[in-house]
Design a protein around this motif. Structure first.
Motif, PDB file in Angstrom:
ATOM      1  N   ASN A 127     -32.005 -12.717  -2.576  1.00  0.00           N
ATOM      2  CA  ASN A 127     -31.319 -11.920  -1.566  1.00  0.00           C
ATOM      3  C   ASN A 127     -31.425 -12.668  -0.235  1.00  0.00           C
ATOM      4  O   ASN A 127     -32.078 -12.234   0.710  1.00  0.00           O
ATOM      5  CB  ASN A 127     -31.986 -10.546  -1.495  1.00  0.00           C
ATOM      6  CG  ASN A 127     -31.124  -9.507  -0.850  1.00  0.00           C
ATOM      7  OD1 ASN A 127     -30.076  -9.826  -0.305  1.00  0.00           O
ATOM      8  ND2 ASN A 127     -31.573  -8.263  -0.903  1.00  0.00           N
ATOM      9  N   ALA A 128     -30.759 -13.844  -0.188  1.00  0.00           N
ATOM     10  CA  ALA A 128     -30.984 -14.794   0.909  1.00  0.00           C
ATOM     11  C   ALA A 128     -30.598 -14.214   2.266  1.00  0.00           C
ATOM     12  O   ALA A 128     -31.271 -14.473   3.277  1.00  0.00           O
ATOM     13  CB  ALA A 128     -30.199 -16.075   0.637  1.00  0.00           C
ATOM     14  N   SER A 129     -29.547 -13.413   2.315  1.00  0.00           N
ATOM     15  CA  SER A 129     -29.115 -12.900   3.621  1.00  0.00           C
ATOM     16  C   SER A 129     -30.149 -11.911   4.170  1.00  0.00           C
ATOM     17  O   SER A 129     -30.430 -11.898   5.365  1.00  0.00           O
ATOM     18  CB  SER A 129     -27.732 -12.258   3.529  1.00  0.00           C
ATOM     19  OG  SER A 129     -27.728 -11.288   2.518  1.00  0.00           O
ATOM     20  N   ALA A 130     -30.725 -11.090   3.283  1.00  0.00           N
ATOM     21  CA  ALA A 130     -31.744 -10.144   3.740  1.00  0.00           C
ATOM     22  C   ALA A 130     -32.994 -10.892   4.208  1.00  0.00           C
ATOM     23  O   ALA A 130     -33.550 -10.584   5.270  1.00  0.00           O
ATOM     24  CB  ALA A 130     -32.097  -9.166   2.616  1.00  0.00           C
ATOM     25  N   LEU A 131     -33.411 -11.905   3.445  1.00  0.00           N
ATOM     26  CA  LEU A 131     -34.587 -12.695   3.836  1.00  0.00           C
ATOM     27  C   LEU A 131     -34.358 -13.310   5.222  1.00  0.00           C
ATOM     28  O   LEU A 131     -35.232 -13.235   6.097  1.00  0.00           O
ATOM     29  CB  LEU A 131     -34.851 -13.779   2.779  1.00  0.00           C
ATOM     30  CG  LEU A 131     -35.954 -14.786   3.086  1.00  0.00           C
ATOM     31  CD1 LEU A 131     -37.307 -14.104   3.285  1.00  0.00           C
ATOM     32  CD2 LEU A 131     -36.056 -15.834   1.955  1.00  0.00           C
ATOM     33  N   GLY A 132     -33.167 -13.883   5.416  1.00  0.00           N
ATOM     34  CA  GLY A 132     -32.842 -14.497   6.710  1.00  0.00           C
ATOM     35  C   GLY A 132     -32.891 -13.488   7.840  1.00  0.00           C
ATOM     36  O   GLY A 132     -33.422 -13.762   8.923  1.00  0.00           O
ATOM     37  N   LEU A 133     -32.378 -12.303   7.582  1.00  0.00           N
ATOM     38  CA  LEU A 133     -32.366 -11.248   8.604  1.00  0.00           C
ATOM     39  C   LEU A 133     -33.792 -10.855   8.998  1.00  0.00           C
ATOM     40  O   LEU A 133     -34.128 -10.763  10.184  1.00  0.00           O
ATOM     41  CB  LEU A 133     -31.594 -10.036   8.071  1.00  0.00           C
ATOM     42  CG  LEU A 133     -31.772  -8.714   8.805  1.00  0.00           C
ATOM     43  CD1 LEU A 133     -31.323  -8.831  10.256  1.00  0.00           C
ATOM     44  CD2 LEU A 133     -30.985  -7.607   8.103  1.00  0.00           C
ATOM     45  N   TYR A 134     -34.644 -10.617   7.996  1.00  0.00           N
ATOM     46  CA  TYR A 134     -36.012 -10.172   8.290  1.00  0.00           C
ATOM     47  C   TYR A 134     -36.762 -11.249   9.087  1.00  0.00           C
ATOM     48  O   TYR A 134     -37.493 -10.941  10.027  1.00  0.00           O
ATOM     49  CB  TYR A 134     -36.774  -9.841   6.999  1.00  0.00           C
ATOM     50  CG  TYR A 134     -36.121  -8.757   6.159  1.00  0.00           C
ATOM     51  CD1 TYR A 134     -35.485  -7.674   6.755  1.00  0.00           C
ATOM     52  CD2 TYR A 134     -36.125  -8.819   4.771  1.00  0.00           C
ATOM     53  CE1 TYR A 134     -34.870  -6.694   5.989  1.00  0.00           C
ATOM     54  CE2 TYR A 134     -35.523  -7.831   3.996  1.00  0.00           C
ATOM     55  CZ  TYR A 134     -34.887  -6.782   4.615  1.00  0.00           C
ATOM     56  OH  TYR A 134     -34.284  -5.810   3.867  1.00  0.00           O
ATOM     57  N   GLU A 135     -36.568 -12.512   8.690  1.00  0.00           N
ATOM     58  CA  GLU A 135     -37.268 -13.586   9.407  1.00  0.00           C
ATOM     59  C   GLU A 135     -36.723 -13.698  10.832  1.00  0.00           C
ATOM     60  O   GLU A 135     -37.472 -13.928  11.785  1.00  0.00           O
ATOM     61  CB  GLU A 135     -37.164 -14.894   8.628  1.00  0.00           C
ATOM     62  CG  GLU A 135     -37.960 -14.801   7.327  1.00  0.00           C
ATOM     63  CD  GLU A 135     -38.125 -16.110   6.578  1.00  0.00           C
ATOM     64  OE1 GLU A 135     -39.241 -16.365   6.080  1.00  0.00           O
ATOM     65  OE2 GLU A 135     -37.150 -16.879   6.464  1.00  0.00           O
ATOM     66  N   ASP A 136     -35.433 -13.494  10.970  1.00  0.00           N
ATOM     67  CA  ASP A 136     -34.816 -13.540  12.289  1.00  0.00           C
ATOM     68  C   ASP A 136     -35.358 -12.428  13.192  1.00  0.00           C
ATOM     69  O   ASP A 136     -35.477 -12.587  14.409  1.00  0.00           O
ATOM     70  CB  ASP A 136     -33.304 -13.384  12.102  1.00  0.00           C
ATOM     71  CG  ASP A 136     -32.533 -13.909  13.280  1.00  0.00           C
ATOM     72  OD1 ASP A 136     -32.945 -14.939  13.841  1.00  0.00           O
ATOM     73  OD2 ASP A 136     -31.524 -13.268  13.651  1.00  0.00           O
ATOM     74  N   GLU A 137     -35.704 -11.294  12.582  1.00  0.00           N
ATOM     75  CA  GLU A 137     -36.254 -10.167  13.351  1.00  0.00           C
ATOM     76  C   GLU A 137     -37.761 -10.319  13.576  1.00  0.00           C
ATOM     77  O   GLU A 137     -38.398  -9.411  14.111  1.00  0.00           O
ATOM     78  CB  GLU A 137     -35.956  -8.844  12.643  1.00  0.00           C
ATOM     79  CG  GLU A 137     -34.509  -8.405  12.778  1.00  0.00           C
ATOM     80  CD  GLU A 137     -34.095  -8.104  14.224  1.00  0.00           C
ATOM     81  OE1 GLU A 137     -34.763  -7.302  14.891  1.00  0.00           O
ATOM     82  OE2 GLU A 137     -33.099  -8.701  14.687  1.00  0.00           O
ATOM     83  N   GLY A 138     -38.340 -11.417  13.105  1.00  0.00           N
ATOM     84  CA  GLY A 138     -39.731 -11.709  13.438  1.00  0.00           C
ATOM     85  C   GLY A 138     -40.715 -11.562  12.296  1.00  0.00           C
ATOM     86  O   GLY A 138     -41.910 -11.829  12.453  1.00  0.00           O
ATOM     87  N   PHE A 139     -40.261 -11.102  11.127  1.00  0.00           N
ATOM     88  CA  PHE A 139     -41.173 -10.979   9.985  1.00  0.00           C
ATOM     89  C   PHE A 139     -41.551 -12.377   9.485  1.00  0.00           C
ATOM     90  O   PHE A 139     -40.723 -13.290   9.479  1.00  0.00           O
ATOM     91  CB  PHE A 139     -40.507 -10.177   8.860  1.00  0.00           C
ATOM     92  CG  PHE A 139     -40.476  -8.691   9.121  1.00  0.00           C
ATOM     93  CD1 PHE A 139     -41.446  -7.853   8.583  1.00  0.00           C
ATOM     94  CD2 PHE A 139     -39.489  -8.124   9.922  1.00  0.00           C
ATOM     95  CE1 PHE A 139     -41.430  -6.485   8.828  1.00  0.00           C
ATOM     96  CE2 PHE A 139     -39.465  -6.756  10.175  1.00  0.00           C
ATOM     97  CZ  PHE A 139     -40.436  -5.937   9.621  1.00  0.00           C
TER      98      PHE A 139
END
Ligand SMILES: CC(C)(COP(=O)(O)OP(=O)(O)OC[C@H]1O[C@@H](n2cnc3c(N)ncnc32)[C@H](O)[C@@H]1OP(=O)(O)O)[C@@H](O)C(=O)NCCC(=O)NCCS
Length: 305
Positions: free
Chosen positions: A272-284
């Motif tokens: 789920n690459a887009s979700a992973l990218g989003l979470y990391e972008d939000e600081g996770f």
């Protein structure tokens, strides 16, 4: 001797709970979808049929849960073919609900689990990352596009429509996850379930649900602990790709922090690459890696049904 295996029922809840507590304590659950055993006790109480068991006489000596993605054999009973028999039961359980794969978890350094999975015909499927939000990381408050409003889940009116939205949002997920209204209804019986831990986004004026963020805040007797999971975030497929997921992550973090809980975490499948990218972008930040192995389920024949 072929071990006696069967799907569990209400009469097995006590033995199942005791074995699961042992397994959590021993670290046997670390590769599962519930490493700390926070969710599993609720699942046992609500739906013991999600578990298969192996018995020596009347004694429960092994478990399989396709839902939680774990097979466990009691240490004193290992290497007697029980794990292999549990896999056959797990395949049958997944076949009965038309799943195409039986998925089980392992940690990268678990040599015995890898030997067992290879021996039982599993192959690598995917990686799941656990991500933590550093407590001092600032997260922006959510903003919603015109025509959408956020509100708390309301058990009086949202169960059916939220489950429908959840199942639509997760229909094509790399490791399938589907809820039923009956499962949620049983969860609501838990006095520590708080409606406001789940945030819904709807179209203003229509009550049409578009997205949600469900946080799992651990509570005992109404008092919350020190960490919380953003356990599920979903957007209706026709509204995906418009930035709502990011706002839902922010809404979940806002909820958790409003309770005074510093540690927010979540898990995501790397497919789920887009979700992973989003979470990391939000600081996770990635903290742990778990692996998923799959064995295809052969379709049921007419005589099986
Ligand atoms: C992994 C586990 C479920 C295996 O259960 P088990 O009942 O001991 O497994 P089986 O006896 O059915 O073994 C099946 C095959 O797996 C392999 N295997 C199992 N344990 C092994 C070990 N300690 N070393 C090497 N190979 C092993 C062997 O190929 C074995 O076949 P064989 O005995 O004919 O050589 C058990 O060790 C366990 O509960 N571990 C903790 C939980 C865990 O890590 N689960 C991960 C899998 S989801």
């Amino acid at each position: 001797m072929t071990p006696d295996v069967r799907v569990l029922g209400p009469g097995d809840v006590e033995a199942l709970g005791a074995e699961m507590a042992r397994a959590v304590e021993a670290g046997d659950m670390r590769a599962s979808s519930d490493p700390d055993g926070a969710f599993i006790h609720k699942l046992i109480a609500a739906d013991p049929g999600q578990f298969g068991g192996a018995f020596a006489g009347r004694e429960l000596v092994g478990l399989i849960s396709p839902e939680v993605k774990i097979a466990i054999v009691r240490p004193d009973r290992r290497r007697q073919g029980i794990g292999r028999a549990l896999v056959e039961l797990g395949l049958e359980m997944e076949r009965q609900r038309d799943r195409s794969n039986l998925l089980l978890g392992a940690l990268p350094d678990e040599a015995i689990a890898h030997a067992f999975l290879a021996s039982c015909g599993f192959s690598f499927h995917s990686v799941v990352y656990d991500l933590d939000l550093p407590p001092d990381r600032a997260v922006v408050a959510p903003t919603w596009p015109a025509g959408l409003v956020a509100r708390s889940f309301d058990r009086e009116r949202d169960v059916e429509s939220w489950v429908a939205l959840f199942n639509t949002a997760f229909a094509d997920h790399p490791t399938p996850l589907q809820l039923s209204p009956a499962f949620i209804a049983r969860g609501l019986a838990d006095p520590d379930f708080v409606d406001a831990d789940t945030i819904l986004v709807e179209e203003e004026g229509t009550a049409e649900l578009i997205g949600f963020c469900a946080t799992d805040v651990q509570r005992r007797d109404g008092v919350h602990g020190t960490s919380a999971e953003l356990w599920s975030i979903g957007v209706r497929p026709d509204r995906q790709g418009q930035g709502l997921g990011r706002q839902l992550v922010r809404a979940g973090v806002e909820r958790v922090r409003a309770l005074g809980i510093a540690d927010a975490h979540l898990s995501v499948n790397a497919r789920n690459a887009s979700a992973l990218g989003l979470y990391e972008d939000e600081g996770f930040v990635r903290s742990r890696t778990r692996e998923r192995y799959a064995r295809p389920v052969s379709p049921a024949t007419e005589t099986d049904r």
